[in-house]
Design a protein around this motif. Structure first.
Motif, short mmCIF file in Angstrom:
data_model
loop_
_atom_site.label_atom_id
_atom_site.label_comp_id
_atom_site.label_asym_id
_atom_site.label_seq_id
_atom_site.Cartn_x
_atom_site.Cartn_y
_atom_site.Cartn_z
N TRP A 46 18.12 -2.30 -22.87
CA TRP A 46 17.96 -2.73 -21.86
C TRP A 46 18.60 -2.79 -20.13
N LEU A 47 19.18 -1.48 -20.61
CA LEU A 47 19.09 -0.68 -19.14
C LEU A 47 18.02 -0.56 -18.80
N MET A 48 16.53 0.06 -19.16
CA MET A 48 15.48 0.51 -18.99
C MET A 48 14.41 -1.03 -18.52
N VAL A 49 14.65 -2.43 -19.59
CA VAL A 49 13.93 -3.20 -18.99
C VAL A 49 14.56 -3.80 -18.03
N VAL A 50 15.86 -3.16 -17.05
CA VAL A 50 15.82 -4.46 -15.80
C VAL A 50 15.18 -3.06 -15.02
N THR A 51 15.29 -1.73 -15.31
CA THR A 51 14.88 -1.22 -13.96
C THR A 51 13.70 -1.06 -13.93
N PHE A 52 13.00 -1.12 -15.16
CA PHE A 52 11.12 -2.22 -14.94
C PHE A 52 10.90 -3.00 -13.87
N ILE A 53 11.92 -3.68 -14.27
CA ILE A 53 11.66 -5.72 -13.23
C ILE A 53 11.88 -5.28 -12.24
N LEU A 54 13.26 -4.96 -12.31
CA LEU A 54 14.02 -4.20 -10.65
C LEU A 54 12.93 -3.56 -9.75
N SER A 55 12.60 -2.58 -10.45
CA SER A 55 12.05 -1.21 -9.86
C SER A 55 10.43 -2.00 -9.02
N GLY A 56 9.96 -3.25 -10.01
CA GLY A 56 8.90 -3.65 -9.19
C GLY A 56 8.75 -4.69 -8.46
N VAL A 57 10.02 -5.54 -9.24
CA VAL A 57 10.36 -6.37 -7.25
C VAL A 57 10.61 -5.73 -6.45
N LEU A 58 11.20 -4.58 -6.31
CA LEU A 58 11.65 -4.16 -5.16
C LEU A 58 10.42 -3.37 -4.72
N THR A 59 8.86 -3.35 -5.36
CA THR A 59 7.98 -2.56 -5.01
C THR A 59 7.38 -3.81 -3.79
N LEU A 60 7.27 -4.45 -4.95
CA LEU A 60 6.63 -6.55 -4.06
C LEU A 60 7.21 -6.21 -3.25
N LEU A 61 8.75 -6.40 -3.08
CA LEU A 61 8.95 -6.20 -1.48
C LEU A 61 8.75 -5.37 -0.33
N CYS A 62 8.29 -4.03 -0.82
CA CYS A 62 7.84 -2.97 -0.15
C CYS A 62 6.25 -3.57 0.50
N ALA A 63 5.43 -4.16 -0.78
CA ALA A 63 3.71 -4.89 -0.57
C ALA A 63 4.30 -5.33 0.82
N VAL A 64 5.92 -6.30 0.75
CA VAL A 64 5.23 -6.74 1.42
C VAL A 64 5.63 -6.53 3.25
N GLY A 65 6.78 -5.83 3.62
CA GLY A 65 7.20 -5.14 4.15
C GLY A 65 5.83 -3.94 5.56
N LEU A 66 4.91 -3.22 3.98
CA LEU A 66 3.96 -3.29 4.13
C LEU A 66 2.80 -3.28 4.73
N ARG A 67 3.06 -4.53 4.68
CA ARG A 67 1.64 -5.84 4.99
C ARG A 67 1.99 -5.86 6.24
N ALA A 68 3.13 -6.13 6.34
CA ALA A 68 3.81 -6.74 8.20
C ALA A 68 4.00 -5.27 9.15
N ALA A 69 4.00 -3.83 8.66
CA ALA A 69 4.06 -3.17 9.08
C ALA A 69 2.22 -2.34 9.72
N GLU A 70 1.85 -2.11 8.55
CA GLU A 70 0.78 -1.22 8.38
C GLU A 70 -0.80 -2.81 9.18
N GLY A 71 -0.33 -4.05 8.84
CA GLY A 71 -1.33 -5.12 8.99
C GLY A 71 -2.51 -4.67 8.42
N GLY A 72 -2.61 -4.04 7.11
CA GLY A 72 -3.80 -3.91 6.27
C GLY A 72 -3.70 -5.03 5.31
#
Length: 204
Positions: free
Chosen positions: A52-78
């Protein structure tokens, strides 16, 4: 904190995702009885009693990466670079929801000579893995082009190097030129380090 300030900090979620993924998978690869990085892929840590710990890690890392993508979109404009980072995050979530197959003695109780059985779950896990890595590799070259056009040659070269290293490592693992688990893990680290460099560039 203003909403605009929060958006500007969102790319940092990419660094948090990388640190979480590398830390948990590194510790668990040594702590889990019977796990051998030379024989087993990191994703197999999602199996067994503490899976379960690695499952949570995969999912949480994925969610954080999605948030990162939103931030990069706002910062980069691309569009395409952040979109590909978002697809990478989605692939991580898929790989977490659908576990890898048991094989080669892991988890405990699995026959040592048992090859992976490609159930529907295993196939979806493999699809998540391929979607994630493919999107990240393409993103490296998309960002490299943007950095080159902006005159940021060093970051462009780093992006190209990461984009070339990851498929070479994955291919080497799949062809057993390098132990698959080690090859895939190094490829993952390369990807996270590259994403960290992208984030540092846009972080105020």
């Amino acid at each position: 904190m203003m909403r605009s300030d929060i958006v500007r900090l969102l790319p940092l979620a990419g660094i948090a995702a990388g640190l979480l993924f590398i830390l948990v998978s590194s510790v668990e690869s040594f702590a889990r009885p019977g796990f051998d990085l030379k024989r087993h892929a990191i994703s197999m840590l999602s199996l067994g009693d503490r899976g379960w710990l690695m499952v949570v890690t995969f999912i949480l890392s994925g969610v954080l990466t999605l948030l990162c993508a939103v931030g990069l979109r706002a910062a980069e404009g691309g569009l395409w670079g952040p979109l590909l980072i978002a697809v990478y995050g989605l692939g991580l979530i898929i790989a977490g929801i659908f576990p890898a197959p048991a094989s080669f003695g892991f988890p405990s109780g699995t026959p040592a000579d048992m090859a992976p059985v490609m159930t529907t779950s295993a196939k979806l896990h493999g699809m998540g893995f391929m979607v994630a890595f493919s999107a990240l590799i393409i993103a490296c070259f998309v960002f490299a082009r943007g950095y080159y056009d902006a005159g940021e040659t060093e970051l462009a070269l780093i992006s190209i190097a990461a984009g070339l290293a990851m498929p070479v490592l994955v291919a080497s693992g799949m062809s057993n030129l390098i132990a698959p688990g080690i090859a895939f893990f190094i490829a993952a680290i390369v990807g996270w380090v590259w994403l960290g460099a992208v984030v540092v560039r846009v972080t105020p």
